[in-house]
Design a protein around this motif. Structure first.
Motif, PDB file in Angstrom:
ATOM      1  N   UNK A  52      40.753  34.843  30.940  1.00 44.90           N
ATOM      2  CA  UNK A  52      41.633  36.177  31.046  1.00 44.90           C
ATOM      3  C   UNK A  52      41.094  37.982  31.370  1.00 44.90           C
ATOM      4  N   UNK A  53      39.904  37.733  30.218  1.00 49.20           N
ATOM      5  CA  UNK A  53      39.298  39.355  30.226  1.00 49.20           C
ATOM      6  C   UNK A  53      38.689  39.779  31.999  1.00 49.20           C
ATOM      7  N   UNK A  54      37.932  38.112  32.288  1.00 46.69           N
ATOM      8  CA  UNK A  54      37.388  38.345  33.439  1.00 46.69           C
ATOM      9  C   UNK A  54      38.306  38.886  34.504  1.00 46.69           C
ATOM     10  N   UNK A  55      39.201  38.031  34.306  1.00 46.61           N
ATOM     11  CA  UNK A  55      40.715  38.121  35.609  1.00 46.61           C
ATOM     12  C   UNK A  55      41.398  39.348  35.546  1.00 46.61           C
ATOM     13  N   UNK A  56      41.103  40.241  34.729  1.00 48.29           N
ATOM     14  CA  UNK A  56      41.385  41.697  33.992  1.00 48.29           C
ATOM     15  C   UNK A  56      40.254  42.202  34.803  1.00 48.29           C
ATOM     16  N   UNK A  57      39.405  42.534  34.455  1.00 50.91           N
ATOM     17  CA  UNK A  57      38.199  43.287  34.189  1.00 50.91           C
ATOM     18  C   UNK A  57      38.267  42.962  35.937  1.00 50.91           C
ATOM     19  N   UNK A  58      38.701  41.783  37.163  1.00 47.04           N
ATOM     20  CA  UNK A  58      38.179  41.943  38.424  1.00 47.04           C
ATOM     21  C   UNK A  58      39.628  42.641  39.120  1.00 47.04           C
ATOM     22  N   UNK A  59      40.816  42.676  38.243  1.00 46.79           N
ATOM     23  CA  UNK A  59      41.736  43.021  38.424  1.00 46.79           C
ATOM     24  C   UNK A  59      41.902  45.082  38.505  1.00 46.79           C
ATOM     25  N   UNK A  60      41.709  44.827  37.972  1.00 52.55           N
ATOM     26  CA  UNK A  60      41.255  46.841  37.123  1.00 52.55           C
ATOM     27  C   UNK A  60      40.232  47.154  37.913  1.00 52.55           C
ATOM     28  N   UNK A  61      39.089  46.724  39.280  1.00 53.22           N
ATOM     29  CA  UNK A  61      38.687  46.866  39.459  1.00 53.22           C
ATOM     30  C   UNK A  61      39.040  47.419  41.072  1.00 53.22           C
ATOM     31  N   UNK A  62      39.624  46.151  41.350  1.00 53.09           N
ATOM     32  CA  UNK A  62      41.033  46.381  42.556  1.00 53.09           C
ATOM     33  C   UNK A  62      41.788  47.025  42.653  1.00 53.09           C
ATOM     34  N   UNK A  63      42.692  47.247  41.982  1.00 54.82           N
ATOM     35  CA  UNK A  63      43.455  48.847  41.993  1.00 54.82           C
ATOM     36  C   UNK A  63      43.200  49.832  42.151  1.00 54.82           C
ATOM     37  N   UNK A  64      41.871  49.827  40.677  1.00 49.74           N
ATOM     38  CA  UNK A  64      41.106  51.164  41.032  1.00 49.74           C
ATOM     39  C   UNK A  64      40.864  51.579  42.181  1.00 49.74           C
ATOM     40  N   UNK A  65      39.834  51.081  43.180  1.00 52.41           N
ATOM     41  CA  UNK A  65      39.673  51.143  43.736  1.00 52.41           C
ATOM     42  C   UNK A  65      40.295  51.545  45.039  1.00 52.41           C
ATOM     43  N   UNK A  66      41.384  50.310  45.209  1.00 55.16           N
ATOM     44  CA  UNK A  66      42.616  50.974  45.911  1.00 55.16           C
ATOM     45  C   UNK A  66      43.485  52.699  46.114  1.00 55.16           C
ATOM     46  N   UNK A  67      43.387  52.814  44.273  1.00 55.61           N
ATOM     47  CA  UNK A  67      44.126  54.295  43.929  1.00 55.61           C
ATOM     48  C   UNK A  67      43.029  55.161  44.826  1.00 55.61           C
ATOM     49  N   UNK A  68      41.882  55.222  44.057  1.00 55.17           N
ATOM     50  CA  UNK A  68      40.698  56.202  44.364  1.00 55.17           C
ATOM     51  C   UNK A  68      40.870  56.447  45.871  1.00 55.17           C
ATOM     52  N   UNK A  69      40.810  55.367  46.843  1.00 55.79           N
ATOM     53  CA  UNK A  69      40.876  55.068  48.695  1.00 55.79           C
ATOM     54  C   UNK A  69      41.590  56.126  49.122  1.00 55.79           C
ATOM     55  N   UNK A  70      43.089  56.136  48.570  1.00 58.59           N
ATOM     56  CA  UNK A  70      44.033  56.001  48.454  1.00 58.59           C
ATOM     57  C   UNK A  70      44.787  58.027  47.762  1.00 58.59           C
ATOM     58  N   UNK A  71      43.954  58.297  47.486  1.00 57.54           N
ATOM     59  CA  UNK A  71      44.231  59.248  46.579  1.00 57.54           C
ATOM     60  C   UNK A  71      45.422  59.554  45.726  1.00 57.54           C
ATOM     61  N   UNK A  72      45.524  58.600  45.058  1.00 60.79           N
ATOM     62  CA  UNK A  72      46.334  58.496  44.126  1.00 60.79           C
ATOM     63  C   UNK A  72      45.988  58.629  42.407  1.00 60.79           C
ATOM     64  N   UNK A  73      46.136  59.551  41.794  1.00 58.50           N
ATOM     65  CA  UNK A  73      45.916  60.124  40.356  1.00 58.50           C
ATOM     66  C   UNK A  73      46.998  60.535  39.736  1.00 58.50           C
ATOM     67  N   UNK A  74      47.320  59.795  38.495  1.00 61.29           N
ATOM     68  CA  UNK A  74      48.680  60.139  37.541  1.00 61.29           C
ATOM     69  C   UNK A  74      47.856  60.888  36.289  1.00 61.29           C
ATOM     70  N   UNK A  75      49.411  61.758  36.283  1.00 57.70           N
ATOM     71  CA  UNK A  75      48.628  62.733  35.185  1.00 57.70           C
ATOM     72  C   UNK A  75      48.867  61.661  33.217  1.00 57.70           C
TER      73      UNK A  75
END
Length: 318
Positions: A295-318
Motif C-alpha cells: 500500500x505504501x508503494x502504491x500511494x507513492x506511485x499514485x502521488x507522483x502520477x497525480x502531482x505530475x498531472x497537476x503540475x503539467x496543468x498548472x493546478x495548485x491550491x492554497x
C-alpha cells in the motif's frame, strides 16, 4: 520447547507492552467526508468488520471540511498508538497533500501505511445525442472542434478535474473545464446538455447508462469491468492512461509495527467477507488485499502520477 519459549521471551522483550495488549479500548476512525457519502459508507462497513475482529468499538469521526484536508490534519496530529486510524481516499492520501500549499500534512512523512481497502475507476460519458458513439469518435470530434467541448468536473484539484487533464494530454485534445459543486451536479449537466462530457465514479452512473439516459464511452481502469463489459478502457480506445480511485487505512507515523500488522490482518480478513465484497461492488469497487509495504508503494506511485498531472496543468491550491 526451550527454543519456542526463548523466541517468545525475545518477542515480548522487543515488543512494547501497549502493542502486546492492543487494542485495549475504543478505536477512532477519522473519515475525511461527511456522513452518507461513498467514503463514509465504506468506512462504516469496514469499522463493523474491525469491531468483530479486534473486539473493540470502532467509532467513526467524520471530518469532511476543506475537502477532507481537516481529517488528514487531525489524523497526522494524533498519538501514534493505534487508537486513531485514518480511512483515506485518493484525494486525501495522494492528490491534495501534493498540490496544496497549506495541506498541513505529508502522507509520506506523517503516516504509516496499514492496508489498502478498495480500488475503483471513472467512466467517461456523454449525452446519448452526442455525435460520438465510441472513444475514438469522441477524440476525433474533439480534435475537429478544438476548445469547443465543455467538460463538467468537481472543481480545480478534484480527481475528476485532474483525470480530465490526463485525457487532454493522452488524447491530444483541447476543451473547456466547467467546475461544479460535485459529481451529481456534473451528471445533471450532461443530462441537461449544459456540458458535453464528464468523468465520474460509477456509483450513480450505472443505472442511467443501463436505462439509456447516458452513453458510456470508456472506463479509466486497467481492464474492462464486468458491470460494463462492452465499454473499452481508455487505453483500448486510444488514450493511454489509467486513473484509479483508492481507499485505504493509515495511522500516524511512529505507530508500533506489531499494531500496524494486527490492523492489516484484521482489515484483510474483513475484505474477504462476502458482505464486504457486496458493499464494495455496489460502489463499483473491488477489494484490494495486501501488505502495508504494498500500500505504501502504491500511494507513492499514485502521488507522483497525480502531482505530475497537476503540475503539467498548472493546478495548485492554497
Amino acid at each position: 520447547m526451550h527454543r519456542v519459549l526463548l523466541a517468545l521471551v525475545v518477542w515480548l522483550a522487543a515488543t512494547p507492552l501497549s502493542a502486546q495488549t492492543y487494542p485495549a479500548r475504543l478505536i477512532k476512525m477519522i473519515v475525511p467526508a461527511p456522513p452518507g457519502g461513498q467514503t463514509d459508507v465504506l468506512a462504516r462497513f469496514l469499522a463493523q468488520r474491525l469491531q468483530a475482529s479486534l473486539g473493540q468499538t470502532v467509532m467513526i469521526d467524520n471530518r469532511g471540511g476543506a475537502t477532507g484536508i481537516q481529517g488528514g490534519r487531525a489524523a497526522a496530529a494524533a498519538e501514534p498508538d493505534g487508537y486513531t486510524i485514518f480511512f483515506g481516499n485518493t484525494s486525501t492520501l495522494t492528490i491534495l497533500p501534493a498540490i496544496s500549499r497549506n495541506a498541513g500534512y505529508d502522507p509520506a512523512k506523517n503516516f504509516a501505511a496499514v492496508a489498502s481497502v478498495s480500488e475503483s475507476y471513472m467512466i467517461l460519458f456523454v449525452h446519448p445525442a452526442f455525435p460520438a458513439k465510441t472513444l475514438g469518435e469522441f477524440i476525433a470530434y474533439a480534435k475537429a472542434n478544438p476548445g469547443k467541448l465543455n467538460f463538467g468536473n468537481a472543481g480545480a484539484g478534484n480527481v475528476t478535474q485532474l483525470t480530465g487533464e490526463m485525457l487532454r494530454h493522452a488524447a491530444g485534445i483541447d476543451f473547456v473545464g466547467v467546475p461544479h459543486k460535485g459529481g451529481a451536479e456534473s451528471v445533471i449537466g450532461v443530462l441537461g446538455r449544459q456540458v458535453d462530457f464528464v468523468l465520474e465514479s460509477p456509483v450513480i452512473l450505472l443505472p442511467l447508462i443501463r436505462d439509456g439516459k447516458l452513453r458510456a464511452l470508456a472506463v479509466t481502469s486497467a481492464q474492462r469491468k464486468s458491470e460494463l463489459p462492452d465499454i473499452p478502457t481508455m487505453r483500448e480506445g486510444g488514450a493511454d492512461f489509467v486513473a484509479t480511485l483508492l481507499t485505504g487505512v493509515v495511522v500516524p507515523a511512529g505507530t508500533p509495527a506489531p499494531i500496524v500488522e494486527k490492523l492489516n490482518a484484521a482489515i484483510n480478513d474483513g475484505l474477504r467477507a462476502s458482505d464486504m465484497k457486496e458493499a464494495l461492488a455496489k460502489f463499483g469497487s473491488d477489494p484490494r488485499i495486501g501488505a502495508p509495504q504494498e500500500f505504501e508503494a502504491f500511494m507513492k506511485a499514485e502521488t507522483k502520477k497525480w502531482s505530475d498531472t497537476a503540475k503539467a496543468a498548472g493546478v495548485q491550491l492554497d
